[in-house]
Motif scaffolding. Structure first.
Motif, PDB file in Angstrom:
ATOM      1  N   ALA A  55       0.884  -1.014   0.140  1.00 30.66           N
ATOM      2  CA  ALA A  55      -0.037  -0.050   0.016  1.00 30.66           C
ATOM      3  C   ALA A  55       0.999   1.268   0.017  1.00 30.66           C
ATOM      4  CB  ALA A  55      -0.814   0.026   1.055  1.00 30.66           C
ATOM      5  N   GLY A  56       0.227   2.272  -0.459  1.00 32.21           N
ATOM      6  CA  GLY A  56       0.979   3.655  -0.283  1.00 32.21           C
ATOM      7  C   GLY A  56       1.309   4.054   1.059  1.00 32.21           C
ATOM      8  N   GLN A  57       2.205   4.979   1.323  1.00 37.49           N
ATOM      9  CA  GLN A  57       2.806   5.562   2.492  1.00 37.49           C
ATOM     10  C   GLN A  57       2.192   6.771   2.800  1.00 37.49           C
ATOM     11  OE1 GLN A  57       6.154   3.349   1.697  1.00 37.49           O
ATOM     12  NE2 GLN A  57       4.590   1.828   2.115  1.00 37.49           N
ATOM     13  N   GLY A  58       1.345   7.293   2.161  1.00 35.56           N
ATOM     14  CA  GLY A  58       0.617   8.749   2.399  1.00 35.56           C
ATOM     15  C   GLY A  58       0.804   9.644   1.396  1.00 35.56           C
ATOM     16  N   VAL A  59       0.744  10.953   1.766  1.00 35.14           N
ATOM     17  CA  VAL A  59       0.837  12.061   0.663  1.00 35.14           C
ATOM     18  C   VAL A  59       1.884  12.917   1.136  1.00 35.14           C
ATOM     19  CG1 VAL A  59      -0.924  13.352   2.063  1.00 35.14           C
ATOM     20  CG2 VAL A  59      -0.758  13.756  -0.443  1.00 35.14           C
ATOM     21  N   ARG A  60       2.382  13.665   0.180  1.00 34.63           N
ATOM     22  CA  ARG A  60       3.303  14.752   0.556  1.00 34.63           C
ATOM     23  C   ARG A  60       2.836  16.052  -0.463  1.00 34.63           C
ATOM     24  NH1 ARG A  60       7.310  15.393  -3.442  1.00 34.63           N
ATOM     25  NH2 ARG A  60       7.271  14.035  -5.056  1.00 34.63           N
ATOM     26  N   ILE A  61       3.410  17.287   0.150  1.00 33.27           N
ATOM     27  CA  ILE A  61       3.113  18.443  -0.328  1.00 33.27           C
ATOM     28  C   ILE A  61       4.084  18.618  -1.382  1.00 33.27           C
ATOM     29  CG2 ILE A  61       2.565  20.792  -0.103  1.00 33.27           C
ATOM     30  CD1 ILE A  61       1.959  20.304   2.809  1.00 33.27           C
ATOM     31  N   GLN A  62       3.642  18.879  -2.702  1.00 32.13           N
ATOM     32  CA  GLN A  62       4.717  19.127  -3.731  1.00 32.13           C
ATOM     33  C   GLN A  62       5.079  20.669  -4.002  1.00 32.13           C
ATOM     34  OE1 GLN A  62       2.950  17.372  -7.080  1.00 32.13           O
ATOM     35  NE2 GLN A  62       4.300  15.440  -6.885  1.00 32.13           N
ATOM     36  N   GLY A  63       3.981  21.267  -3.608  1.00 33.35           N
ATOM     37  CA  GLY A  63       4.285  22.683  -3.712  1.00 33.35           C
ATOM     38  C   GLY A  63       2.958  23.511  -3.628  1.00 33.35           C
ATOM     39  N   ILE A  64       3.176  24.889  -3.016  1.00 32.03           N
ATOM     40  CA  ILE A  64       1.713  25.737  -3.345  1.00 32.03           C
ATOM     41  C   ILE A  64       2.067  26.680  -4.447  1.00 32.03           C
ATOM     42  CG2 ILE A  64       0.438  27.271  -2.257  1.00 32.03           C
ATOM     43  CD1 ILE A  64       1.180  26.057   0.469  1.00 32.03           C
ATOM     44  N   ALA A  65       1.372  26.505  -5.695  1.00 33.73           N
ATOM     45  CA  ALA A  65       1.637  27.337  -6.701  1.00 33.73           C
ATOM     46  C   ALA A  65       0.709  28.333  -6.887  1.00 33.73           C
ATOM     47  CB  ALA A  65       1.773  26.215  -8.254  1.00 33.73           C
ATOM     48  N   GLN A  66       1.130  29.693  -7.482  1.00 35.97           N
ATOM     49  CA  GLN A  66       0.126  30.549  -7.907  1.00 35.97           C
ATOM     50  C   GLN A  66      -0.700  30.514  -9.264  1.00 35.97           C
ATOM     51  OE1 GLN A  66       2.402  34.314  -6.584  1.00 35.97           O
ATOM     52  NE2 GLN A  66       0.390  34.783  -5.396  1.00 35.97           N
ATOM     53  N   GLN A  67      -1.708  31.039  -9.230  1.00 36.06           N
ATOM     54  CA  GLN A  67      -2.262  30.814 -10.507  1.00 36.06           C
ATOM     55  C   GLN A  67      -2.611  32.251 -11.194  1.00 36.06           C
ATOM     56  OE1 GLN A  67      -3.773  27.469 -10.917  1.00 36.06           O
ATOM     57  NE2 GLN A  67      -2.359  27.254  -9.245  1.00 36.06           N
ATOM     58  N   ARG A 204       9.382  34.831  -7.162  1.00 40.37           N
ATOM     59  CA  ARG A 204       9.212  34.656  -5.760  1.00 40.37           C
ATOM     60  C   ARG A 204       8.416  35.818  -5.190  1.00 40.37           C
ATOM     61  NH1 ARG A 204      12.767  33.070  -1.574  1.00 40.37           N
ATOM     62  NH2 ARG A 204      12.476  34.297   0.282  1.00 40.37           N
ATOM     63  N   GLN A 205       7.476  35.424  -4.519  1.00 44.25           N
ATOM     64  CA  GLN A 205       6.545  36.194  -3.725  1.00 44.25           C
ATOM     65  C   GLN A 205       7.058  37.284  -2.811  1.00 44.25           C
ATOM     66  OE1 GLN A 205       2.550  34.866  -2.940  1.00 44.25           O
ATOM     67  NE2 GLN A 205       3.051  32.968  -3.336  1.00 44.25           N
ATOM     68  N   GLN A 206       6.651  38.498  -2.873  1.00 49.88           N
ATOM     69  CA  GLN A 206       7.024  39.610  -1.633  1.00 49.88           C
ATOM     70  C   GLN A 206       6.038  40.045  -1.044  1.00 49.88           C
ATOM     71  OE1 GLN A 206      10.451  40.370  -1.434  1.00 49.88           O
ATOM     72  NE2 GLN A 206      10.962  38.849  -2.956  1.00 49.88           N
ATOM     73  N   GLY A 207       4.761  39.913  -1.542  1.00 47.60           N
ATOM     74  CA  GLY A 207       3.571  40.416  -0.636  1.00 47.60           C
ATOM     75  C   GLY A 207       3.148  41.894  -1.417  1.00 47.60           C
ATOM     76  N   ASP A 208       1.885  42.191  -1.112  1.00 46.98           N
ATOM     77  CA  ASP A 208       1.409  43.236  -1.809  1.00 46.98           C
ATOM     78  C   ASP A 208       1.360  43.192  -3.257  1.00 46.98           C
ATOM     79  OD1 ASP A 208       0.902  45.209   0.462  1.00 46.98           O
ATOM     80  OD2 ASP A 208       3.076  45.176   0.672  1.00 46.98           O
ATOM     81  N   ALA A 209       1.070  41.959  -3.865  1.00 48.94           N
ATOM     82  CA  ALA A 209       1.299  41.750  -5.364  1.00 48.94           C
ATOM     83  C   ALA A 209       2.338  42.015  -6.002  1.00 48.94           C
ATOM     84  CB  ALA A 209      -0.114  42.227  -5.850  1.00 48.94           C
ATOM     85  N   HIS A 210       3.649  41.880  -5.235  1.00 45.99           N
ATOM     86  CA  HIS A 210       4.763  42.052  -5.941  1.00 45.99           C
ATOM     87  C   HIS A 210       5.532  40.913  -6.041  1.00 45.99           C
ATOM     88  CE1 HIS A 210       3.862  46.208  -5.031  1.00 45.99           C
ATOM     89  NE2 HIS A 210       5.041  46.929  -5.650  1.00 45.99           N
ATOM     90  N   TRP A 211       6.507  40.602  -7.030  1.00 47.37           N
ATOM     91  CA  TRP A 211       7.250  39.304  -7.255  1.00 47.37           C
ATOM     92  C   TRP A 211       8.672  39.845  -7.647  1.00 47.37           C
ATOM     93  CZ3 TRP A 211       2.133  39.929  -8.891  1.00 47.37           C
ATOM     94  CH2 TRP A 211       1.209  38.888  -8.217  1.00 47.37           C
ATOM     95  N   THR A 212       9.600  39.120  -7.367  1.00 45.98           N
ATOM     96  CA  THR A 212      10.985  39.536  -7.913  1.00 45.98           C
ATOM     97  C   THR A 212      11.595  38.254  -8.667  1.00 45.98           C
ATOM     98  OG1 THR A 212      11.984  38.547  -5.690  1.00 45.98           O
ATOM     99  CG2 THR A 212      11.529  40.795  -5.916  1.00 45.98           C
TER     100      THR A 212
END
Length: 281
Positions: A55-67, A204-212
């Motif tokens: 059986a499988g051994q669970g789940v892992r978080i691959q990432g949190i992606a922005q749309q 890279r997220q910087q907050g306030d809808a800014h990215w670098t």
């Protein structure tokens, strides 16, 4: 083992709840881009082991992606409120010289007559001929943030003390900023610099809808609005968050049920373990 499998499910559901909660909390944040948690299963077996019996051994978080989908355009009737319809970002430079990229076009004029965003960063423009509005020089593949200039809007014609007073400012769909003065003169102040990236997910997220930019996103590709890969600039408008509150609430319910199901699995495993322990009693 079932305890740890369900525990990974709890952690995954919790990460999903956090991402959805952040989306809901920012439903009124200008140009906010929603995020989505991405998951993958965990599987391990010995090289000679038959995988049909494991059986499988669970789940892992691959990432949190922005749309990075388009948000709704809201009319404000303020000239320096700019919204992008299509691809691209505004280029802004902070007080410390850091260059970042944003879709939040809520710009205003500071005490020094520079156009700044909500964080105080100055919007960057391509220099233009003040009489014709022609780019000088035109952007190329080698054009970088260092070739841009801050947008300054003087209150008098050419900044002269006895010059005609500023009456209005306009921004075209191509991002060309013009100022009209009391004597009827029109002066072109610059053309808004648009940026695009090979991999938006690498920003890279910087907050306030800014990215670098990062190594993963690649260097910015600079150009002008309403041309090629870049969308048009709409003056007097702002882009709202791309969050569908109804969709998020349904996802919130689903994540909550997932959390409850994993908690129930842990409870069931605990009851089975307790039964085994009590066999000799």
């Amino acid at each position: 083992m079932s305890f740890y499998v369900s525990l990974s499910g709890l952690k995954g559901a919790q990460a999903d709840l956090s991402a959805i909660s952040n989306n809901v909390a920012n439903v009124n944040s200008t140009a906010f881009k929603k995020s989505k948690a991405q998951f993958g299963d965990i599987f391990a077996a010995a090289p000679m082991q038959t995988t049909h019996q494991v059986a499988g051994q669970g789940v892992r978080i691959q990432g949190i992606a922005q749309q990075f989908t388009q948000g709704t355009i809201e009319t404000t009737d303020k000239t320096l409120d700019l919204a992008i319809t299509g691809e691209g970002f505004f280029t802004v430079k902070g007080e410390d010289g850091t260059v970042s990229y944003t879709r939040n076009g809520a710009f205003a004029v500071d005490n020094d007559r520079f156009a700044v965003d909500t964080t105080g960063a100055r919007i960057q423009v391509f220099p233009v001929n003040p009489d014709t509005g022609a780019l000088s020089p035109a952007p190329t593949a080698s054009t970088g943030p260092g070739d841009l200039a801050d947008l300054n809007i003087p209150t008098t014609l050419k900044g002269e003390a006895d010059g005609a007073q500023l009456t209005s400012v306009g921004v075209s769909k191509e991002g060309l900023v013009s100022a009209i003065y009391a004597d009827g003169s029109t002066v072109y102040l610059g053309q808004v610099a648009m940026a695009s990236f090979n991999s938006l997910e690498g920003l890279r997220q910087q907050g306030d809808a800014h990215w670098t930019s990062t190594v993963a996103s690649g260097n910015p590709i600079l150009g002008t609005a309403n041309e090629g890969m870049f969308g048009a600039v709409n003056s007097g408008s702002l882009e709202r968050a791309n969050v569908d509150i109804t969709e998020e609430l349904v996802s919130l319910i689903s994540a909550q049920r997932n959390f409850q199901a994993n908690a129930k699995a842990i409870e069931t495993a605990n009851q089975l373990t307790q039964t085994i322990v009590n066999l000799r009693s």
